[in-house]
Structure formats: structure tokens, C-alpha cells
Design an enzyme around this catalytic site. Structure first.
Site, mmCIF file in Angstrom:
data_model
loop_
_atom_site.group_PDB
_atom_site.id
_atom_site.type_symbol
_atom_site.label_atom_id
_atom_site.label_comp_id
_atom_site.label_asym_id
_atom_site.label_seq_id
_atom_site.Cartn_x
_atom_site.Cartn_y
_atom_site.Cartn_z
ATOM 1 N N HIS A 1 0.843 -1.187 0.000
ATOM 2 C CA HIS A 1 0.000 0.000 0.000
ATOM 3 C C HIS A 1 0.877 1.235 0.000
ATOM 4 C CE1 HIS A 1 -3.933 -1.761 0.247
ATOM 5 N NE2 HIS A 1 -3.519 -2.582 1.178
ATOM 6 N N ARG B 1 -8.020 -11.435 -4.527
ATOM 7 C CA ARG B 1 -9.175 -10.672 -4.078
ATOM 8 C C ARG B 1 -9.771 -9.907 -5.244
ATOM 9 N NH1 ARG B 1 -10.076 -5.442 -0.181
ATOM 10 N NH2 ARG B 1 -8.379 -4.569 -1.418
ATOM 11 N N GLU C 1 -16.773 -5.197 5.207
ATOM 12 C CA GLU C 1 -15.942 -4.012 5.457
ATOM 13 C C GLU C 1 -16.715 -2.729 5.723
ATOM 14 O OE1 GLU C 1 -13.455 -3.504 1.967
ATOM 15 O OE2 GLU C 1 -14.780 -4.825 0.852
ATOM 16 N N ASP D 1 -12.346 0.601 5.655
ATOM 17 C CA ASP D 1 -13.567 1.231 5.150
ATOM 18 C C ASP D 1 -14.577 1.484 6.260
ATOM 19 O OD1 ASP D 1 -13.636 1.478 2.025
ATOM 20 O OD2 ASP D 1 -12.584 -0.377 2.455
ATOM 21 N N ARG E 1 -5.998 -5.205 8.851
ATOM 22 C CA ARG E 1 -5.519 -4.028 9.576
ATOM 23 C C ARG E 1 -4.513 -3.252 8.745
ATOM 24 N NH1 ARG E 1 -2.258 -5.136 13.578
ATOM 25 N NH2 ARG E 1 -3.015 -3.678 15.165
ATOM 26 N N ARG F 1 -10.135 5.861 -1.484
ATOM 27 C CA ARG F 1 -9.681 4.684 -0.739
ATOM 28 C C ARG F 1 -9.264 5.077 0.675
ATOM 29 N NH1 ARG F 1 -9.406 0.165 -3.124
ATOM 30 N NH2 ARG F 1 -9.661 0.043 -5.372
#
Length: 930
Positions: A148, A428, A548, A588, A626, A759
Site C-alpha cells: 500500500h 481478491r 468491510e 472502510d 488491519r 480509498r
């Protein structure tokens, strides 16, 4: 010269020494005036930090405003490297402390947080060895790496800092001659000069495969040494606490990855990229094992003229000699009696053939690839492990148990844990992509004209019917839109990987935004179409719903119950040994509902899902998504595990480790070992919780009230204020962060700038950079304050909850940490970027009031005069950093001002480059930022 030894060492002395070297480098490389500028800014920032003097802040701001871009870059570079060295010094300090015995009343004791400490605590609690062995037998702890845009340090910098840390630790813990110390000092200087002369910011935006290769650093440099130590620590602790018990410690601690498999919202994760990811992971694993076998062969120089070998090993060597006659001839001449060395060489040859096959497979996964001759390569790591076990048994049968328990044991353990997959890749995708693709497929198959318009119950009924049918839905030559073909290709590439490359490379398919049973059955239908699922025969992957949003978390147990009552899904689950993994999204839910509300929703969801799984005799493994920051579920992982609802752990947990958290934990072997030590400690203790941690019903009722009120306060500002979006985009560096070349994933799910589409990662990252740290606390202060006003016993109740309930304690301690990293004086300078004065004063005033309110109520509950009073180490670390983060914040604000004043194209590029450097520096200073 660093004249400090074990006796007079301190962290501050180490920091000062490294800072002095950096100052000398700056002076030599850039000139004395450059160091004078850096020191002047540093002293002003320290004065500003110590007394929050407005005059000092204005002086600092004035200096920064008059500097050229080159001078601003110089400041950014200096303070960024300083943070790199502080982080390094703290790791060296950790190593130093871990090397010291932990003493209690003059007696050595297991260090709190260690595996040995956990086993000792369980023994004191009266946990029987039989129960502890049963836990180990079914335990599953998976640490999942994700990429990320929060890990902003280049691999080049990581490698150099690792080399500095390695030699710096010797300065403290070794008895060195003056010449040795001088050589180390020169080496440190050499590396810092190289760092100074290297690019801080990447010159291109990262690709997904760049991220994959970046993650390999930790597997190649740290984990192969750390993992065997963790298992050895556990075996040693068990034997010491329960000496009469024979223990079997299976490979319960493993690793996973999303990098190259997570395609939700990332158009750059294609089927080809996923296949290449698996190829890179498998190739790295093979090289790691091959290197280990080379060293093992050098160590096992045993000769059959001195000691025998077992018939089983002899027979294995005979088979190998027939498969590799050239090697056998060479052995007959050079090492005719060194049978273990021969075996290691044969194994390395098989690994070489395996690697060749893997690398050829990556070029075109859609075509069949000829496999090497049987016996000359490994399809699975179990085949390699079987051969290592032959050597182990032979050594033990011939008085070589000490050798079997040495380096061979390390090699065997790494093969057990890493296999040929290194890390199991999760795939995913968003449920909406499956639904759209299925709608087109069903329409072309003349099954339903408009699947999208069907209700949830109608979709479920249709999918059950199709799953019961043996008729294929997808033609041999499908004629679909590119979007649908991409979804199909994903499932087909997964099937190809499992069949031809590695049957254990992928174990999990995650469905983002799971809203109902139909979202899960849709994936099961795709599984059937590509051969991943055959009813009554096999099902190769776990299907993992990801809950989420706040609404999905609240509805999760209902969806799960309907799934467990669905015959089609239970048929799949039976083939997966009735083990169900469910993922819970922290990011989220927090962005949507705020810190306190999201944490409580997650807690309740875990409790409800576990009760439901237990009632249906399903083994549930919860997957915690997390992030690094508190606003995305971050904070100490060990503390988070211990704060899980009682009865939900049972030795099974899966946790993402994201962004800068990965490098913080695993860049050095000692810090990686201590982190995993704490994880294992928490899983063991959390699986046998003492009775006093079970929350009272009254506490849950209080949490319901607090969560509801904090939700209302959070939503009123973030989603309810008509001009909040305007404030957010102007008062934070969100736009500049979106251009940061540190991640492959787009910052937003669409071009619409609404908060809903942004995001969670850049949302949190932007608030951290601008020093508000809002996602980690906003709404909590008003909620608690209002409760205290309405209940005379409110403060007593909350103090009891904090002292006795690990969940509430963790919530408040994480909030303390993130509030300590906030600075409203700095945040106000970002707010000044908002041109509308009325808007600026209104929203900043609301945020500042809530910040003050939150600090006040937390200090009342924890009964401290200042935040983190009971965690001096963390408090000192933050205080050590803050005065040096401040100059970077002043620089960043100034650069953003200039960028937003319509500069020329040349100036714009220079400003963007400079801003990216400040983002790197602030991230390094704050650490858990995204």
C-alpha cells in the site's frame, strides 16, 4: 569515535553519534552554510515544540518561505535521513535490550511479551499439556504482506540502513579494538555518504511486480533466519515448563501475500501479473532452499568410513544415481564416502530442474508446458521435505542427533513453513465485478435477461440451480466484453497455477464488499466452471467473504448463517474440512463510521460470527484487514490479538501487515524475531484467556451508547457538512499524495472526488501527513463527554472498563498514541491553505475542539496527567521525533502553496518532486502513517 560500551550505552548517545556523522556529511557534501541552515531550522523547531511559541513559528515560517526549492530539498533530505537513522538507532537499541537478561528481584525471568513468558503464564494458569498440544495441532497464524502507498522508503535505502544497523550494533555489544571501531566508523560514514548521494524519490511509479520484488527483500534477508528461531524458542519453552511431555510443534506460523493477487480496484493486477507473481515467489523460495542445501552439504562432511547410514537413505541415493549418472560418476571419484554431501548435491540438482520449469512456465500460462523427467524435480515441497527427513532419520540412527537438531533442523523448518510458495498468495476481487460478469454470461446463455435486477433471494435460487446442474455455462470460445473476460481469465489462471505450478500457491479467494449469499455462490459457480470445484469430489480454494462497511459488519452474522444453511455452500465447505475464513475490514468501516464506532462493530461481529460457527461445528478463522495507522486498525499487533473477544481466537488468526509496518517489523532480523515472538505470545495467551477478561453486560451497553454517539458526531462532519470535501482537499496534501510514486493502486475508486470513492489508505495518509491524525480519534471525545454528563457513575464505569477489559484498554491506548502524534498548531498551518477564511475557521475549529475534548476525557479515564504517561518508551520516541518532523511540515506547506499558485511546467515538476520528498520524510518520522 563512538566511545560507548555496554556499561555506559544509551539510546540518546547512539542517536547523537549518528546525527553528528550525518551533520559532517552535510557540511562536506553541501558546504558549511548548508549545515548552518539545517541547524538553525532545527533549533527553531525545538524551541517551537518546547513552548508552542507563535513568534518562533512565524520566524520558522518566514525562513522557509524565502528558501529556494534547492534549499527546501536540502532541509527535507537532511531531516528525512535523520529519521532513517533514528529508526535504525531504535532498532539497535532494541537488539541491545534483548541481549540483556530480564531480571526480577535479582532472578532471571522470561521477558514479558516473549514466547517463554506466554508458556510460563499458561503453566501458572494450570493449562494442561494435552490442551496446549491440541491448540498447537490446529493453530493457524498467518501474517499477510500487502502493498500500500505508505511504505515510502526505496529498497536501495532499506539495504543501506540494514548494513549500517548491522555494524552499529557491534559498536555496542562487542569488545572491539580501536582499529575495528575505526573501520566500523568509516563503514557507517561510507554508507551515509552513499545515502546522501542517492535519489530519495523513485523516478517512476511502482508497478505491481516492483512491489512483489520489494516484498521479497524480507523473505530473502530476514525471515529464513528468524522463523527457525521462533519455533526453537517455543520448543525450548515448552520443554522447560513441561519436561515430562513429548511435544510436536507443527508449522502453525506462516506467511501470506496480497501483492500481485489483490485486484480489487487495481487494474494493473492482471492474470499475467498474478502468474508472474507466483513464479517470482516460487523461484525465490527454491533459491533460498538451494542456498541452504549448499551450506548443509558443507557442514555434513560425515563419511561412511566413520559412521553408517540407514538403508532408506542408501536406497534413495541409489535412485538418485540412476537419475543423475554424471553426478554419480563424479561422486565416485571425489567423495565416494560422503553420502550426506552427495544427497545434498542431488537435492540441489532437483531444485535446479524445478527452477527451470518454473521460469519457463511464467512465459505463457495458457499453454501446456512439458514437465521434467519424473524424480528429477519437485512438484511439491513435501517431496523435498521427505528427502530431508530421510537424512534426519539417518543421522539420529547413527549417533548424530546433535547434527539433526542443528542446521538440518533449520532447513527442514524453513521448508515446512515456506515450502515452494514462500508466501501463500490471496486473490481478491470486488463482488460487483463478479456480478457484472455473471450477468453477461447468464444473458448470453439465455438463462436470465437481467441478473442485475433480480432480488437477493432470486439470485440465490438461480445460482443454486446452476450449481446443481452439470451443464457448463461458458463456451469453449467465449465472446464476452473485455471486463467479463478478465474476470474469467483470473479464475482460469488460478486453476492453471494450482494444476501445473504449485498446488499450494493460492489457498484463498476473497470477495470484497460481500453483501449477501449470492456474492459467495457466484464465486463458487465460477470455481466450478474452471475446474476449481467439483461437487462431492474436491474444492481447491477457500471462499472468504470480506465484510468491510458498517452495515455489512452488522449484517455479517446473518449472511454467514444463511450461508451455513445453504446446501450448495455447505457441500463446498465440507470439502474444505469445515473450515471457514471470514475477513473483517478495518479501513472502510473506520472511514465510513469513525474510530470508536468501527472498533465496536468489529468486536461485536467477531463475537457473533464465532458463536454461529461454534453452533454449526465450523472451525472459524478470522482474517483481520488491519492497516499501519490507528485509523485503519493499526497499533501493536500483539496488543490487538489480546484484545479480541474471549473465545474467538482458538489459535487461529490471520492478519495483514501493510506498508511501512512491514519494514519496521522485518527490516532487521532481531526486530522481526521480537515481533513474531510477541505475536506467538499473544496467540497462546489469547487462546486461553483468564475469566476476568470476559466483559460485563453493562460494559457492552455503555459501548453501544458510545459507538452510536461517536458515529453521529463523525458522520455530521465528514459526510454531513456541505463543504467538508472542499476543506479536506485544500487543508491536506491528498492531491499530492495521489501523485506519490510509491504504490501501484489508484488513490480513488473513480474520478469522482467524493469521500465515498476515496480509498481508505490515502484518506488516512493525508490526515497523518497534515498532523491532524483525525481518523484515529474523531467523535470519541464528544461521545464520552456526553456519557459522563448523563451518568453519575460514568467515570467510574469507564475506568473499570479500561482497567479490566483488554478491548477498551487497547482502544484508548491506540487513541493516546495517535493523538500524541497529532499537532494542532501544525495542522492549523495546513488549514491556512484553505482560501475561504470562514470555512477554514469553522471546520478547523470543530476539529480542534474535538481534539481537546478527546484528550481531556481520555486523561480522566486512564488517570494520567499527560498522554502515554504509562508508556514512557513510546512517549519518548514520539517526543524525540516531533521537533524534527515539524520543519518538514513547514516545508511541505510552503511547497504546496507554491504548487497551487499555477507555476510553470518546469517549476511544477520541481515542486512535485520536492513535495514527494517531504511525504517520504514525514512518513519516516511518524512511522505508522497509512
Amino acid at each position: 569515535m563512538f566511545n560507548v560500551n555496554k556499561e555506559n550505552y544509551s539510546l540518546s548517545s547512539m542517536v547523537n553519534h549518528l546525527a553528528t556523522i550525518l551533520g559532517n556529511v552535510i557540511s562536506f557534501q553541501e558546504g558549511p552554510d548548508a549545515l548552518i541552515l539545517v541547524e538553525r531550522v532545527r533549533h527553531l523547531a525545538k524551541n517551537f515544540r518546547s513552548n508552542s511559541d507563535v513568534k518562533t513559528a512565524e520566524e520558522l515560517s518566514q525562513i522557509v518561505s524565502k528558501l529556494s526549492i534547492e534549499q527546501l530539498n536540502l532541509l527535507t533530505k537532511a531531516f528525512t535521513h535523520f529519521f532513517g537513522l533514528i529508526n535504525l538507532a531504535e532498532k539497535v537499541d532494541l537488539i541491545h535490550k534483548l541481549h540483556q537478561p530480564y531480571m526480577v528481584n535479582g532472578e532471571p525471568k522470561p521477558r514479558p511479551g516473549s514466547i517463554a513468558s506466554a508458556v510460563a503464564i499458561l503453566e501458572e494458569q494450570g493449562v494442561q499439556p494435552k490442551k496446549l498440544q491440541a491448540l498447537l495441532d490446529q493453530a493457524q497464524v498467518l501474517m499477510v504482506f500487502t502493498a500500500h502507498p505508505t511504505e515510502s522508503k526505496r529498497r536501495t535505502a532499506l539495504t543501506k540502513l540494514h548494513r549500517i544497523a548491522k555494524v552499529t550494533s557491534r559498536l555496542v555489544d562487542s569488545n572491539l579494538s580501536p582499529y575495528e571501531k575505526e573501520d566500523i566508523e568509516k563503514f557507517i560514514l561510507e554508507e551515509i555518504v552513499a545515502l546522501w548521494q542517492s535519489d530519495e524519490v523513485r523516478q517512476h511509479k511502482l508497478t505491481v511486480l516492483d512491489e512483489v520484488k520489494g516484498s521479497l527483500y524480507y523473505f530473502e534477508e530476514t525471515l529464513p533466519d528468524v522463523i527457525p528461531q521462533i519455533y526453537r524458542d517455543l520448543e525450548r519453552a515448552l520443554k522447560r515448563a513441561f519436561p515430562k511431555t513429548t511435544w510436536n510443534v507443527p508449522p502453525f506460523l506462516r506467511f501470506g501475500s496480497w501483492i500481485g493477487g489483490d485486484r480489487d480496484g487495481n487494474p494493473y493486477v492482471t492474470p499475467d501479473v498474478t502468474v508472474e507473481t507466483i513464479r517470482l515467489l516460487r523461484s525465490a523460495a527454491i533459491r533460498i532452499h538451494s542456498h541452504a542445501l549448499l551450506e548443509l552439504g558443507q557442514r555434513l562432511s560425515l563419511s561412511t568410513q566413520q559412521v553408517g547410514i540407514t538403508p532408506e537413505l542408501e536406497q534413495s541415493l541409489l535412485k538418485d544415481s540412476l537419475l543423475f549418472p554424471d553426478l554419480a560418476k563424479a561422486f565416485a571419484v571425489r567423495t565416494p564416502y560422503e553420502k550426506y554431501r552427495q544427497k545434498c548435491t542431488y537435492i540441489r540438482e532437483k531444485l535446479r530442474h524445478t527452477l527451470d520449469y518454473v521460469q519457463n512456465f511464467g512465459h505463457d500460462w495458457r499453454s501446456a508446458h512439458p514437465q521434467p523427467a519424473p524424480g528429477t524435480w519437485y512438484l511439491s515441497a513435501q517431496e523435498l521435505l521427505n528427502e530431508l527427513n530421510l537424512m534426519d532419520a539417518s543421522l539420529r540412527a547413527h549417533k548424530g542427533a546433535i547434527l539433526a537438531d542443528g542446521y538440518l533442523r533449520k532447513v527442514r523448518r524453513n521448508v515446512q513453513v515456506f515450502g515452494f510458495r514462500l508466501a501463500t498468495l490471496d486473490v481478491r476481487q470486488h463482488s460487483g465485478r463478479h456480478t457484472s460478469a455473471l450477468a453477461e454470461i447468464l444473458k448470453k446463455a439465455s438463462i436470465t435477461e437481467d441478473y442485475m435486477s433480480l432480488s437477493e433471494s432470486q439470485r440465490t435460487e438461480l445460482l443454486e440451480k446452476e450449481l446443481a446442474s452439470e451443464r457448463p455455462l461458458i463456451p469453449v470460445r467465449p465472446d464476452y466484453t473485455p471486463e467479463t473476460l478478465e474476470v474469467l481469465d483470473t479464475f482460469q489462471c488460478v486453476a492453471a497455477i494450482l494444476e501445473h505450478l504449485n498446488p499450494k500457491a493460492i489457498n484463498t479467494y476473497i470477495i470484497s464488499m460481500t453483501h449477501g449469499v449470492s456474492d459467495v455462490l457466484a464465486v463458487l459457480l465460477f470455481f466450478r466452471e474452471v475446474g476449481l470445484y467439483r461437487p462431492g469430489q474436491y474444492s481447491h480454494l477457500n471462499i472468504v467473504p470480506l465484510f468491510e462497511t458498517l452495515d455489512d459488519l452488522n449484517q455479517s452474522s446473518g449472511i454467514f448463517e444463511r450461508l451455513l444453511k445453504n446446501e450448495s455452500y455447505r457441500a463446498h465447505l465440507k470439502l474444505r474440512r469445515d473450515v471457514q475464513e471470514i475477513m473483517l475490514g478495518y479501513s472502510d468501516s473506520n472511514k465510513e463510521s469513525g474510530y470508536l464506532s468501527a472498533n465496536w462493530a468489529l468486536y461485536r461481529a467477531q463475537t457473533d460470527l464465532t458463536k454461529l460457527a461454534d453452533s454449526h461445528l465450523i472451525a472459524l478463522r478470522l482474517f483481520h484487514g488491519r492497516g499501519g495507522s490507528v485509523g485503519r486498525g493499526g497499533g501493536p499487533a500483539s496488543q490487538a490479538i489480546l484484545s479480541q473477544p474471549p473465545g474467538t481466537l482458538k489459535g487461529r488468526i490471520k492478519i495483514t501487515e501493510q506498508g511501512e509496518v512491514i519494514s519496521d517489523h522485518y527490516s532487521e532480523p532481531a526486530s522481526g524475531r521480537w515481533h513474531l515472538d510477541q505475536i506467538a505470545n499473544s496467540v497462546l495467551r489469547g487462546s486461553f484467556p483468564p475469566r476476568e477478561v470476559i466483559p460485563k453486560a453493562e460494559w457492552k451497553q455503555i459501548m453501544n451508547k458510545l459507538a452510536k454517539r461517536s458515529f453521529d458526531v463523525y458522520r455530521a462532519l465528514i459526510y454531513g457538512h456541505p463543504r467538508f470535501l472542499e476543506y479536506f482537499y485544500n487543508a491536506t496534501p491528498i492531491t499530492e499524495i495521489s501523485n506519490h510514486r510509491i504504490g501501484s493502486r489508484p488513490a480513488s475508486r473513480s474520478n469522482n472526488r467524493a469521500i465515498e470513492n476515496l480509498r481508505a489508505i490515502p484518506w488516512v495518509f493525508s490526515w497523518m501527513q497534515s498532523r491532524y491524525t483525525l481518523p484515529g480519534w474523531y467523535g470519541m471525545g464528544t461521545a464520552i463527554e456526553d456519557y459522563l454528563k448523563t451518568d453519575p457513575k460514568g467515570l467510574t464505569n469507564l475506568q473499570e472498563m479500561y482497567n479490566q477489559w483488554p478491548f477498551f484498554q487497547t482502544v484508548l491506548e491506540n487513541a493516546q498514541m495517535i493523538l500524541s502524534k497529532a499537532d494542532m498548531d501544525i495542522a492549523r498551518r495546513y488549514a491556512d491553505l484553505v482560501k475561504d477564511e470562514a470555512l477554514r475557521q469553522e471546520i478547523f475549529g470543530i476539529i480542534r475542539a474535538e481534539y481537546d475534548r478527546t484528550i481531556n476525557v481520555i486523561k480522566q479515564i486512564v488517570q494520567e496527567n499527560e498522554l502515554l504517561e504509562k508508556d514512557r518508551a513510546l512517549s519518548e520516541s514520539i517526543k524525540r521525533r516531533n521537533p524534527y518532523i515539524d520543519p518538514l511540515s513547514f516545508v511541505q506547506v510552503e511547497l504546496i502553496k507554491r504548487l497551487r499558485q499555477n507555476p510553470t511546467e518546469t517549476e511544477k515538476r520541481a515542486l512535485e518532486e520536492a513535495i514527494l520528498m517531504t511525504i517520504n520524510g514525514i512518513a519516516a518520522g511518524l512511522k505508522n502513517t497509512g
